[in-house]
Scaffold this motif. Sequence first.
Motif, short mmCIF file in Angstrom:
data_model
loop_
_atom_site.label_atom_id
_atom_site.label_comp_id
_atom_site.label_asym_id
_atom_site.label_seq_id
_atom_site.Cartn_x
_atom_site.Cartn_y
_atom_site.Cartn_z
N ASN A 169 0.82 -1.23 0.09
CA ASN A 169 -0.06 -0.16 -0.08
C ASN A 169 0.96 1.29 0.07
N ASN A 170 0.30 2.30 -0.46
CA ASN A 170 1.08 3.63 -0.50
C ASN A 170 0.83 4.39 0.86
N PRO A 171 1.75 5.02 1.39
CA PRO A 171 2.93 5.60 0.73
C PRO A 171 4.08 4.56 0.94
N ILE A 172 4.91 4.65 -0.17
CA ILE A 172 6.19 3.82 -0.06
C ILE A 172 7.18 4.98 0.22
N ILE B 36 6.04 6.98 -3.65
CA ILE B 36 4.74 6.85 -4.33
C ILE B 36 4.05 7.07 -3.24
N SER B 37 2.89 8.30 -3.22
CA SER B 37 2.27 8.56 -1.96
C SER B 37 1.07 9.35 -2.41
N ASP B 38 0.64 9.46 -3.82
CA ASP B 38 -0.53 10.24 -4.13
C ASP B 38 -1.70 9.30 -3.97
N ASP B 39 -2.82 9.98 -3.91
CA ASP B 39 -4.25 9.00 -3.87
C ASP B 39 -4.50 8.45 -5.22
N TYR C 140 21.97 -0.76 0.26
CA TYR C 140 20.76 -0.26 -0.38
C TYR C 140 19.89 0.29 0.54
N ASN C 141 18.96 1.40 0.32
CA ASN C 141 18.32 2.01 1.29
C ASN C 141 17.09 1.23 1.73
N ASP C 142 16.69 1.51 2.79
CA ASP C 142 15.61 0.86 3.69
C ASP C 142 14.28 1.29 3.04
N LEU C 143 13.52 0.45 3.04
CA LEU C 143 12.04 0.88 2.38
C LEU C 143 11.17 1.00 3.80
N ILE C 144 10.08 1.91 3.44
CA ILE C 144 8.95 1.88 4.62
C ILE C 144 7.66 1.93 3.91
N MET C 145 7.14 0.88 4.11
CA MET C 145 5.63 0.69 3.57
C MET C 145 4.32 0.57 4.50
N PHE C 146 3.12 1.18 4.03
CA PHE C 146 2.15 0.88 4.91
C PHE C 146 1.49 -0.19 4.63
N VAL C 147 1.38 -1.11 5.64
CA VAL C 147 0.75 -2.38 5.73
C VAL C 147 -0.68 -2.26 6.40
N SER C 148 -1.79 -2.69 5.53
CA SER C 148 -3.21 -2.72 5.89
C SER C 148 -3.70 -3.68 5.23
N GLY C 149 -5.20 -3.88 5.29
CA GLY C 149 -6.01 -4.70 4.73
C GLY C 149 -5.84 -6.20 5.08
#
Length: 133
Positions: A60-63, A121-124, A73-82
């Motif tokens: 899910n975004n934001p990424i 990636i963070s837009d609606d 490599y850069n770490d990634l933060i991702m929203f987890v839901s659903g």
Amino acid sequence: MIYIKVRYYYNRIDINGDGVPGVIVYLVGPFVCGTGGCSLVIFKQLNQSYQLISSFTLVNNPIIVSRNKTNGYNDLIMFVSGGGIEPYYAEIKYGANGYPSNPSVQPKVKPGTKVTGIAVISDDISTSPGIQF
């Protein structure tokens, strides 16, 4: 022939500090999304083409591409839901075989943590037509 609409959103960013921007691509559509999220792929530029670094499901975004790095490599933060889970932000670190493919089983970002980085990636996306292919 049946056509299935798949949209994609992308951004370019140097994810490994080599001075060459890679491409992060977020895929949206019935065959690449489910109740837990959609698919994401990351490519690095190699000469005149691209090489797949990692692919993800349940995104899910934001990424966010964090300023922190693991194994170059850069770490990634991702929203987890659903999918019936309690929503949270996951921290995804690069390992010997690339990034792990499922953010929903990665460590949670601890509450109160100041995340620094770039939201790629963070837009609606629900209101955007994206790019169809």
